[in-house]
Design a protein around this motif. Sequence first.
Motif, mmCIF file in Angstrom:
data_model
loop_
_atom_site.group_PDB
_atom_site.id
_atom_site.type_symbol
_atom_site.label_atom_id
_atom_site.label_comp_id
_atom_site.label_asym_id
_atom_site.label_seq_id
_atom_site.Cartn_x
_atom_site.Cartn_y
_atom_site.Cartn_z
ATOM 1 N N PRO A 75 2.701 -0.124 9.594
ATOM 2 C CA PRO A 75 3.116 0.476 8.310
ATOM 3 C C PRO A 75 3.563 -0.581 7.298
ATOM 4 O O PRO A 75 3.268 -0.463 6.110
ATOM 5 N N VAL A 76 4.232 -1.621 7.777
ATOM 6 C CA VAL A 76 4.726 -2.672 6.863
ATOM 7 C C VAL A 76 3.548 -3.412 6.227
ATOM 8 O O VAL A 76 3.516 -3.631 5.015
ATOM 9 N N ALA A 77 2.559 -3.774 7.071
ATOM 10 C CA ALA A 77 1.379 -4.491 6.555
ATOM 11 C C ALA A 77 0.650 -3.637 5.527
ATOM 12 O O ALA A 77 0.168 -4.131 4.506
ATOM 13 N N LYS A 78 0.589 -2.319 5.777
ATOM 14 C CA LYS A 78 -0.100 -1.425 4.840
ATOM 15 C C LYS A 78 0.652 -1.395 3.509
ATOM 16 O O LYS A 78 0.057 -1.449 2.430
ATOM 17 N N GLN A 79 2.003 -1.288 3.585
ATOM 18 C CA GLN A 79 2.808 -1.226 2.368
ATOM 19 C C GLN A 79 2.626 -2.495 1.541
ATOM 20 O O GLN A 79 2.471 -2.451 0.323
ATOM 21 N N ASN A 80 2.620 -3.657 2.224
ATOM 22 C CA ASN A 80 2.443 -4.940 1.531
ATOM 23 C C ASN A 80 1.080 -5.000 0.845
ATOM 24 O O ASN A 80 0.966 -5.439 -0.304
ATOM 25 N N PHE A 81 0.057 -4.560 1.574
ATOM 26 C CA PHE A 81 -1.295 -4.592 1.008
ATOM 27 C C PHE A 81 -1.382 -3.697 -0.229
ATOM 28 O O PHE A 81 -1.903 -4.091 -1.277
ATOM 29 N N LEU A 82 -0.828 -2.453 -0.131
ATOM 30 C CA LEU A 82 -0.901 -1.528 -1.269
ATOM 31 C C LEU A 82 -0.158 -2.093 -2.479
ATOM 32 O O LEU A 82 -0.640 -2.005 -3.607
ATOM 33 N N GLN A 83 1.009 -2.693 -2.215
ATOM 34 C CA GLN A 83 1.803 -3.267 -3.305
ATOM 35 C C GLN A 83 1.016 -4.360 -4.026
ATOM 36 O O GLN A 83 0.940 -4.402 -5.251
ATOM 37 N N THR A 84 0.383 -5.245 -3.221
ATOM 38 C CA THR A 84 -0.416 -6.344 -3.794
ATOM 39 C C THR A 84 -1.542 -5.791 -4.663
ATOM 40 O O THR A 84 -1.798 -6.264 -5.771
ATOM 41 N N LEU A 85 -2.202 -4.765 -4.128
ATOM 42 C CA LEU A 85 -3.356 -4.208 -4.828
ATOM 43 C C LEU A 85 -2.935 -3.470 -6.092
ATOM 44 O O LEU A 85 -3.587 -3.569 -7.141
ATOM 45 N N VAL A 133 -11.902 1.876 5.127
ATOM 46 C CA VAL A 133 -10.630 1.555 5.790
ATOM 47 C C VAL A 133 -10.802 0.388 6.757
ATOM 48 O O VAL A 133 -9.939 -0.503 6.829
ATOM 49 N N GLU A 134 -11.927 0.341 7.480
ATOM 50 C CA GLU A 134 -12.175 -0.788 8.391
ATOM 51 C C GLU A 134 -12.194 -2.111 7.616
ATOM 52 O O GLU A 134 -11.636 -3.119 8.064
ATOM 53 N N ILE A 135 -12.857 -2.100 6.453
ATOM 54 C CA ILE A 135 -12.971 -3.339 5.657
ATOM 55 C C ILE A 135 -11.605 -3.756 5.121
ATOM 56 O O ILE A 135 -11.231 -4.938 5.173
ATOM 57 N N ILE A 136 -10.830 -2.765 4.641
ATOM 58 C CA ILE A 136 -9.500 -3.070 4.093
ATOM 59 C C ILE A 136 -8.577 -3.581 5.202
ATOM 60 O O ILE A 136 -7.857 -4.581 5.032
ATOM 61 N N ARG A 137 -8.590 -2.922 6.348
ATOM 62 C CA ARG A 137 -7.756 -3.367 7.477
ATOM 63 C C ARG A 137 -8.078 -4.810 7.860
ATOM 64 O O ARG A 137 -7.198 -5.616 8.144
ATOM 65 N N HIS A 138 -9.373 -5.125 7.862
ATOM 66 C CA HIS A 138 -9.818 -6.466 8.236
ATOM 67 C C HIS A 138 -9.378 -7.480 7.182
ATOM 68 O O HIS A 138 -8.835 -8.540 7.507
ATOM 69 N N LYS A 141 -8.550 3.197 -11.220
ATOM 70 C CA LYS A 141 -8.392 2.511 -9.939
ATOM 71 C C LYS A 141 -7.056 2.871 -9.292
ATOM 72 O O LYS A 141 -6.964 3.009 -8.071
ATOM 73 N N ARG A 142 -6.017 3.053 -10.132
ATOM 74 C CA ARG A 142 -4.705 3.441 -9.586
ATOM 75 C C ARG A 142 -4.816 4.818 -8.915
ATOM 76 O O ARG A 142 -4.259 5.070 -7.868
ATOM 77 N N GLU A 143 -5.560 5.694 -9.570
ATOM 78 C CA GLU A 143 -5.794 7.040 -9.034
ATOM 79 C C GLU A 143 -6.516 6.951 -7.685
ATOM 80 O O GLU A 143 -6.203 7.671 -6.733
ATOM 81 N N ALA A 144 -7.503 6.029 -7.586
ATOM 82 C CA ALA A 144 -8.269 5.855 -6.346
ATOM 83 C C ALA A 144 -7.353 5.427 -5.196
ATOM 84 O O ALA A 144 -7.534 5.841 -4.058
ATOM 85 N N LEU A 145 -6.344 4.599 -5.522
ATOM 86 C CA LEU A 145 -5.433 4.120 -4.474
ATOM 87 C C LEU A 145 -4.604 5.246 -3.866
ATOM 88 O O LEU A 145 -4.217 5.186 -2.702
ATOM 89 N N LYS A 146 -4.359 6.286 -4.677
ATOM 90 C CA LYS A 146 -3.586 7.424 -4.145
ATOM 91 C C LYS A 146 -4.321 8.055 -2.968
ATOM 92 O O LYS A 146 -3.712 8.625 -2.076
ATOM 93 N N TYR A 147 -5.619 7.929 -3.022
ATOM 94 C CA TYR A 147 -6.448 8.466 -1.938
ATOM 95 C C TYR A 147 -6.059 7.811 -0.604
ATOM 96 O O TYR A 147 -5.922 8.476 0.416
ATOM 97 N N ILE A 159 -11.099 -6.306 -3.855
ATOM 98 C CA ILE A 159 -10.738 -6.552 -2.450
ATOM 99 C C ILE A 159 -11.623 -7.630 -1.823
ATOM 100 O O ILE A 159 -11.120 -8.655 -1.368
ATOM 101 N N ILE A 160 -12.947 -7.412 -1.801
ATOM 102 C CA ILE A 160 -13.834 -8.504 -1.351
ATOM 103 C C ILE A 160 -14.610 -8.984 -2.587
ATOM 104 O O ILE A 160 -15.823 -8.841 -2.683
#
Length: 556
Positions: free
Chosen positions: A125-135, A113-118, A145-151, A237-238
């Motif tokens: 919440p908006v930034a998180k939604q945008n990031f998830l949508q992009t991913l 989560v630290e790496i993703i946030r960075h 991988k889609r299943e992993a994102l549900k986590y 992601i990276i």
Amino acid sequence: MPRTRRLRSDFNLGAGQAEADPLLSEAFYESGDYRAIRSRRDPRCFVVARTGAGKSAALTHLEEEFPGKVIRIAPQDLSLPYITDIQAVKYLDQLNVRLDLFFEALWKHVLLVEIIRHRYSVDSPVAKQNFLQTLVEKISRDPGKREALKYLEEFEGKFWCETDQRVREIVDKFERSVERNAGTDLGWNRRAGDLGGNRPAALDKDRAEEADYYQRIVNETQLARLNKMISVLNEDIIDSPQNAVYVIIDDLDTQWVDERLSNDLVRCLFSAVLSLKRVQNLKVLVALRTNIFEKIDFGQRGAQGEKFRSLVLNMKWTRSDLREMLDERARAAGREAGLEIDSISDVIPHTNTRRGDPINHIFDRTLLRPRDAISYLNECFSSAIDGGSRLTWEDISGAERAYSSDRLLALRDEWGPSYPGIMDAFEVFRGCPYPMTKLEFQSYLDEVMLLPAKRHFEGVEWVELLSKDMWNSGNGKLEWIKVYKPLIALFFNFGFIGCREGRSSEALYAHDEPDYVDHDMKFTPDCQFFIHPAFHCALDIQIAESERRRLSLHHH
């Protein structure tokens, strides 16, 4: 500028502590160890060193060299005391339920989560939604991988919170999960650390069955999708060197390694770091002091200690490294003071036949660590008598008492938390000869072993542990090495004492040969023992005339 400009009393080589060092940025010396820390190809990721050896300086410089590419997680943000205090965790630990899978999952989550946030600047919440949508769009063709994102979506309420809040959220969730799976409200008694409420019928059996029951629950709560998320991290992601990132966890504190539970937590943090090594453009660096690292039991519960040890970078300094570091600092300090200084040699006395080389004289009184050398020279500059263009030999010898006292206190501060009352043990050696014969040294060690008889001595536990062979021997013949080696090893590892085989060889200290005292055959009848010169003035050590002559010859 002319070299004859005088050194003012405020001239110094910066501070020994990285966080208070004004010269760190412009006078950083890139040692081989620093290059290993920086290199993403070098697998060593656990930076272990004595206090004052430059761990924090190296990691601070890494942040400066790669702005925006370094994530720093402060140890206090990991909430280790909170985790070990949760009653569900304590209770399961009492049952000998292995919590490793849960602890490892916890650290993987924190790091992910630290790496993703960075990477995506997730701070709302908006930034998180945008990031998830992009991913989601990026990995839409891979169901795993889609299943992993549900986590990640499960933690959306806490995603942009501070690290410690997320850690607490996961631990609380784990506690609720254990209760839910047990099929009842177990009513953890948070004061007593015991089970209250109704025990499920399944648990009205013996402890072994109860432990087995909970072990299955813990194993099932292992967050299976985490490992898939690590693949997402690596591939999506990276996924390029431009997005490469370092994560730093600096100086895990002593209070978290005192209990076995905390030991497990730190060991599982190391395991989580190990599993993240397959992420190509990521390097996680965990820095901790040697005395903390030595307490971590990597061998217990089936962990493979050698795996971790092969990833340890033990920071060490040679005399030539230290000299180059001082040269860099002297040049930077010179620029600051408006003086033309090319190297440390420009501000110290010349080598002479009677006294030898001043830099070697100083290094002989350090544990070969940057902080020691900087402290000694700063003491010389601040107490210099005539304020000339360079220090004199009188300045160097005049500064030694204050420096020596400071180093003894630093040694106490470094090891005191693990060995309470250690200063009393050092004081036993006040006024002792240099060198000591084996018999003389033995008499001082005997005195240390008797410290528990003193009122108010705080170190009864560790002294009794290290001298138990003396007290358990009955009337049998004592084997010298068995009785005294535990204490000798302790003082040797501190850097407080050195040993010499016979009279012809050199005295060796821990920074010369760390495993010297592991070899019993070194302790021959004519071996000798030395208090390190760094502590001579502080403890009024009496140097024998024969040793003075020997040292004088050695310097030439």
